[in-house]
Scaffold this motif. Structure first.
Motif, PDB file in Angstrom:
ATOM      1  N   LEU C  18       1.280  13.861  73.215  1.00 44.40           N
ATOM      2  CA  LEU C  18       0.728  13.818  71.863  1.00 44.40           C
ATOM      3  C   LEU C  18       1.521  12.870  70.979  1.00 44.40           C
ATOM      4  N   THR C  19       2.830  12.796  71.205  1.00 48.24           N
ATOM      5  CA  THR C  19       3.637  11.865  70.431  1.00 48.24           C
ATOM      6  C   THR C  19       3.163  10.438  70.681  1.00 48.24           C
ATOM      7  N   LEU C  20       2.987  10.112  71.927  1.00 51.13           N
ATOM      8  CA  LEU C  20       2.523   8.776  72.282  1.00 51.13           C
ATOM      9  C   LEU C  20       1.163   8.504  71.641  1.00 51.13           C
ATOM     10  N   LEU C  21       0.284   9.451  71.805  1.00 44.06           N
ATOM     11  CA  LEU C  21      -1.051   9.332  71.237  1.00 44.06           C
ATOM     12  C   LEU C  21      -0.981   9.152  69.730  1.00 44.06           C
ATOM     13  N   GLY C  22      -0.081   9.894  69.122  1.00 40.68           N
ATOM     14  CA  GLY C  22       0.065   9.834  67.679  1.00 40.68           C
ATOM     15  C   GLY C  22       0.464   8.449  67.198  1.00 40.68           C
ATOM     16  N   VAL C  23       1.305   7.804  67.967  1.00 42.04           N
ATOM     17  CA  VAL C  23       1.715   6.460  67.555  1.00 42.04           C
ATOM     18  C   VAL C  23       0.606   5.452  67.837  1.00 42.04           C
ATOM     19  N   MET C  24      -0.172   5.748  68.850  1.00 40.63           N
ATOM     20  CA  MET C  24      -1.243   4.813  69.201  1.00 40.63           C
ATOM     21  C   MET C  24      -2.346   4.812  68.156  1.00 40.63           C
ATOM     22  N   LEU C 294       1.604  18.432  65.991  1.00 39.70           N
ATOM     23  CA  LEU C 294       1.240  17.069  66.420  1.00 39.70           C
ATOM     24  C   LEU C 294      -0.269  16.938  66.553  1.00 39.70           C
ATOM     25  N   GLY C 295      -0.844  17.884  67.266  1.00 41.39           N
ATOM     26  CA  GLY C 295      -2.275  17.847  67.488  1.00 41.39           C
ATOM     27  C   GLY C 295      -3.049  17.935  66.187  1.00 41.39           C
ATOM     28  N   ALA C 296      -2.607  18.863  65.326  1.00 41.46           N
ATOM     29  CA  ALA C 296      -3.315  19.051  64.069  1.00 41.46           C
ATOM     30  C   ALA C 296      -3.272  17.787  63.221  1.00 41.46           C
ATOM     31  N   ASP C 297      -2.118  17.167  63.147  1.00 40.54           N
ATOM     32  CA  ASP C 297      -1.997  15.957  62.344  1.00 40.54           C
ATOM     33  C   ASP C 297      -2.839  14.843  62.928  1.00 40.54           C
ATOM     34  N   LEU C 298      -2.855  14.755  64.238  1.00 36.77           N
ATOM     35  CA  LEU C 298      -3.649  13.735  64.927  1.00 36.77           C
ATOM     36  C   LEU C 298      -5.126  13.880  64.567  1.00 36.77           C
TER      37      LEU C 298
END
Lengths: 341, 269, 337
Positions: C18-24, C294-298
């Motif tokens: 999720l961290t990676l996804l978040g930056v993407m 993380l998921g919620a913010d995404l």
């Protein structure tokens, strides 16, 4: 759990006879204060004359704002106190507050939707919306609890209430942030206030409150049986499902009516039953009315205080109740003996 | 006064009942017949299902198979209040409410006889007074229940079910956590109710010797069913004790009452 | 123990993903490869800015805040021996909220960094408010020791007073300030920078070892205070340390993001059910909390029109999962009557 005010207050024999008149005396005192005091203190003889003669200026103030405010304060406090007693009897949890069923959250969301979608701001319309939202939310909570573990244990109800409250609260927060007029209206409503409330248009609310009070009155013996444990209650012939449904209906109606008038006011429903129990004991035939009276007195007293401190700005009964109530609650907790649940 | 039941109709009957809890089956296809005016005690090792059986008889749990009959009628078909007027049950671990006097607590026992229109009558008052006298609590009537000692509180609960004035009395471990003096006290009260009013009693007890002393009939539950059923002397044999409880014991007559006493033996190394 | 390990590893992987996804994800979408390249190798300055100054702080903040709240929730539920307990009952959230709102309303309404009257950062005021409130609750419930039940009651009282105060401030302020304060109260990660991240990271680094040192005592006190004392646990000292850990984590987390509903409640509950333990496992709760935020913010940033504050989403996820849990079979970890 019993919050004992002090060992001396509980000595049997002398106290019970005096409690009834003492409570009535408290009501009279607080009503008088409510009519006399406020940002514009009036002398007693002026008030009495004004009560008899409605049309003159002072009469208009007294009848137009003080009397409705006093009446509403008493009624709302009584509803919350009674609802709290029923709630604590049903859940056997001394921390149960009627707001647990999502009632406040439902009312808030309805009010915010009204503000956001239709610019609804009048007191009456807000009240009706709030009532509707409260009832719908409570129904959702019961539905969820019933779907899962059923209504036998009070724990799923409390959890469902927490979930629904959070859900509706999130929606409310979101809406409130989208435009400032909504926020403006919401922030005043949500602290809980009696200002500007009149008796007009509150017919439906009063009817619901009356129905709720009636249902609560019929619960009195059932709550006594329930206090002995679910099995003993069943052994005494108490139908658990029916007791739950009637009790929840009573709590919802009473709380929804209260929230409709003032906005969400916490704490009265939580603490009034404890004070009442320390005064009259745990038999619900006495506890329920006493709780209502204590609730009424406390609410109205806080409103009087709020009005008197009006110089500090927008001080409402909800704020005073929370701040003072919290302090008093902690004081009681510290002084009292705590029996384990 | 309690009304008695017809002579040949069993007070309670369990037919082919299968019972369990938490998904486990503990009793299978069980038959049991309780005759009016008798004192029956259910005994057995922990987990054998004696409490569950008592609860089924009290309409607190429902058997997954089979049925329970109260005075000839399936108990599920009888309304709750009706049942409560014929059958009183004292479960384990009842909750003692706060801020309630002994008198008020015992009055709760009149609940099934009351309604919105008949909240409190002279008969109710008399029943409560009699129950308090029978349990020796008359002087403590105004004391707060939560402040009583363990023995006194248990007597208050017995008084509650006695005030209910039913021909049937079901007690689930009424003597646990009590010292011996109070255990005897409670059981004597129960026996007096049976002798003086013909109350049919079904109890669950742990102490075999006490059970033998105060019962007409013992039912030993083990391994999903009834292991032994009969008078105390018939049931309490070393063989039964071994099989039902895994206990090596001798059975001797009580010098005072003549009832069987179970004396566990030390294992030989 | 094994199941807990599996869950912990899976949760770690989830967080990393999720961290990676978040930056993407963002207004300028980046591919995984581009992100990894920028992170470890360096790359063009524009992308560097986006990754390091805009996205990474927010994503890392989400992860750390979630971990702190999940851990704080697990600690609170364990010491209170109650699945409904959250750090809020200790007064932390209401104290932080009161502090933050006071700073915004009295200090001139600047959101990100308070100014004027107080001259110190908004997050700092929030932390102080949270810590002071918790200290007040702890102190007021001290009577020869702290009893869990009395602590909860005092917490309720103090929280009520502080909430009333906050409400008063909100009503008295002018509308812009009230709006800014409400924004903070909903819980949001927008505009967060590295300055907000360091305190949370520091808190975690300091507190996690301390919390882990109390794990065995936590297990034993589940059996009751008397049994624990009999087994040699210094109950009061242990409890104070646990509460301290929970309070610090919660206070710091709330100061960074505002109060995030439900994370401290849901993450431990889900962790407990997944691991099949009686008490919420600490690390798994933390990791799941991180994943949740993380998921919620995404979701709030990308999938929904407009930008939905993360606090709204955690409430949504939390409440829905709770409702789902309620409508399922009964919990296996309960004993028969």
């Amino acid at each position: 759990m019993s919050l004992l005010l002090s060992p001396t207050a509980r000595r049997r024999g002398v106290a019970p006879v005096l409690i009834g008149p003492a409570l009535i005396g408290a009501v009279v005192l607080v009503v008088a204060a409510s009519l006399l005091l406020g940002s514009n203190p009036l002398a007693p003889d002026v008030v009495v004359r004004a009560l008899l003669d409605r049309d003159r200026d002072v009469g208009a103030v007294v009848w137009g704002s003080r009397v409705p405010r006093t009446v509403l304060g008493l009624v709302v406090g009584a509803c919350l106190g009674a609802a709290g007693a029923v709630m604590q009897g049903q859940t056997r949890n001394p921390l149960a507050d009627p707001g647990l069923f999502g009632v406040s959250a439902g009312a808030s969301l309805a009010v915010v939707l009204g503000l956001h979608v239709a610019g609804v701001g009048s007191v009456t319309a807000t009240a009706l919306l709030a009532m509707l939202g409260a009832l719908l939310a409570a129904t959702a909570v019961f539905g969820i609890a019933a779907l899962g573990r059923g209504l036998a244990s009070p724990v799923p109800l409390a959890l469902a209430g927490t979930a629904v409250t959070a859900l509706l609260g999130a929606a409310t927060s979101y809406l409130v942030l989208t435009d400032e007029t909504t926020l403006a209206g919401y922030r005043i409503w949500v602290v809980g206030s009696l200002s500007g409330r009149t008796l007009e248009g509150l017919g439906p609310v009063a009817a619901l409150a009356g129905l709720g009070a009636l249902l609560a009155a019929t619960q009195v013996r059932a709550l006594d049986a329930l206090a002995l444990g679910t099995e003993v209650a069943a052994g005494l012939g108490q139908s658990l499902l029916r007791t739950r449904l009637l009790g929840l209906a009573a709590i919802t109606l009473l709380t929804a009516s209260a929230v409709a008038v003032t906005g969400p006011i916490g704490f009265v429903g939580l603490t009034a039953p404890h004070v009442a129990r320390a005064l009259v004991g745990g038999t619900h035939a006495r506890l329920l009315p006493a709780s209502a009276v204590v609730g009424a007195v406390v609410l109205l007293a806080c409103d009087v205080v709020a009005r008197m401190l009006g110089g500090l700005g927008e001080l409402s009964v909800g704020v005073v109740l929370s701040v003072l109530g919290g302090v008093v609650f902690v004081a009681i907790v510290r002084r009292g003996r705590m029996a384990e649940l | 006064m309690t009304t008695t039941v017809e002579k040949d109709l069993p007070a309670l009957e369990v037919r082919a009942a299968t019972l369990g809890y938490d998904g486990r089956v503990v009793l299978r296809d069980l038959d049991l017949r309780i005759d009016p005016g008798t004192v029956t005690t259910l005994v057995g090792a922990n987990g054998c299902g004696k409490s569950t059986l008592l609860k089924a008889m009290a309409r607190l749990v429902r058997p997954s198979r089979g049925e329970v009959l109260l005075e000839g009628r399936p108990i599920g078909e009888v309304g709750g209040r009706q049942v409560a007027r014929r059958l009183a049950v004292l479960p384990q671990k009842p909750l003692t409410p706060q801020a309630t006097t002994v008198h008020d607590l015992v009055s709760r026992g009149r609940h099934p006889h009351q309604s919105l229109l008949r909240p409190w009558t002279r008969e109710d008052a008399e029943a409560v007074a009699t129950a308090l006298a029978a349990t020796g609590l008359t002087d403590l009537a105004d004391r707060e229940a939560a402040r009583l000692s363990g023995g006194q509180l248990q007597r208050a609960w017995i008084a509650l079910v006695l005030a209910q004035r039913t021909p049937l009395l079901l007690l689930d471990e009424p003597t646990t956590f009590l010292d011996l003096t109070h255990q005897l006290e409670v059981l004597r009260i129960v026996r007096r109710a049976n002798r003086e009013h013909g109350t049919t009693v079904v109890m669950v007890l742990h102490d075999l010797s006490l059970a033998a002393r105060f019962s007409d009939r013992l039912v030993v539950l083990s391994d999903g069913g009834v292991l032994a059923d009969g008078t105390p002397w018939e049931v309490l044999t070393p063989a039964t004790l071994r099989e039902g409880f895994g206990l090596e014991a001798a059975v001797l007559p009580d010098p005072g009452t003549g009832a069987p006493m179970v004396v566990p033996l030390e294992p030989e190394d | 123990m094994n199941r807990t390990l599996v869950v912990a590893v899976a949760a770690t992987a989830l967080c990393a993903g999720l961290t990676l996804l978040g930056v993407m994800v963002g207004s300028a979408g980046l591919s995984a490869g581009e992100v990894l390249q920028t992170l470890f190798v360096g790359g063009d300055p524009g992308r560097h800015l986006v990754v390091f100054e805009l996205r990474l702080p927010r994503v890392v903040a989400a992860l750390l805040v979630g971990m702190s709240l999940g851990l704080a929730g697990a600690l609170t539920q364990a010491f209170a021996r109650n699945p409904l307990a959250t750090p809020d009952i200790l007064g932390v959230t209401s104290g932080a909220a009161a502090g933050a709102v006071a700073a915004i309303v009295l200090g001139g309404g600047t959101y990100a960094v308070g100014s004027g009257l107080l001259g110190i950062g908004l997050p700092l005021v929030a932390v102080l408010g949270g810590l002071l409130a918790a200290a007040l609750v702890y102190g007021l419930s001290w009577r020869g020791g702290v009893d869990g039940y009395r602590l909860v009651l005092v917490g309720i009282g103090v929280t009520a007073s502080l909430t009333g105060l906050t409400g008063y401030l909100l009503v008295s302020a002018d509308l812009t300030q009230a709006a800014a304060a409400t924004q903070w109260l909903v819980g949001s990660l927008s505009g967060i920078s590295w300055t907000s991240v360091w305190p949370v990271l520091t808190a975690l680094v300091l507190v996690v070892p301390l919390a882990l040192s109390q794990v065995r005592a936590l297990e034993i006190t589940q059996l009751g205070d008397d049994v624990a004392a009999g087994l040699g646990v210094a109950v009061q000292r242990h409890r104070m340390l646990v509460i301290l850990c929970a309070v610090v984590l919660a206070a710091v987390a709330v100061s960074a993001s505002g109060p995030l509903e439900f994370v401290a409640f849901v993450a431990p509950q889900v962790a407990r059910r997944l691991c099949g333990t009686a008490r919420p496992p600490l690390l798994a709760s933390g990791l799941l909390g991180g994943a949740l935020v993380l998921g919620a913010d995404l979701v709030g940033r990308s999938l929904l029109p407009g930008s939905v504050p993360v606090g709204v989403l955690t409430a949504l996820v939390g409440a829905t999962s709770l409702i789902w849990l309620l409508t399922r079979r009964p919990d296996p970890a309960r004993s028969p009557a």
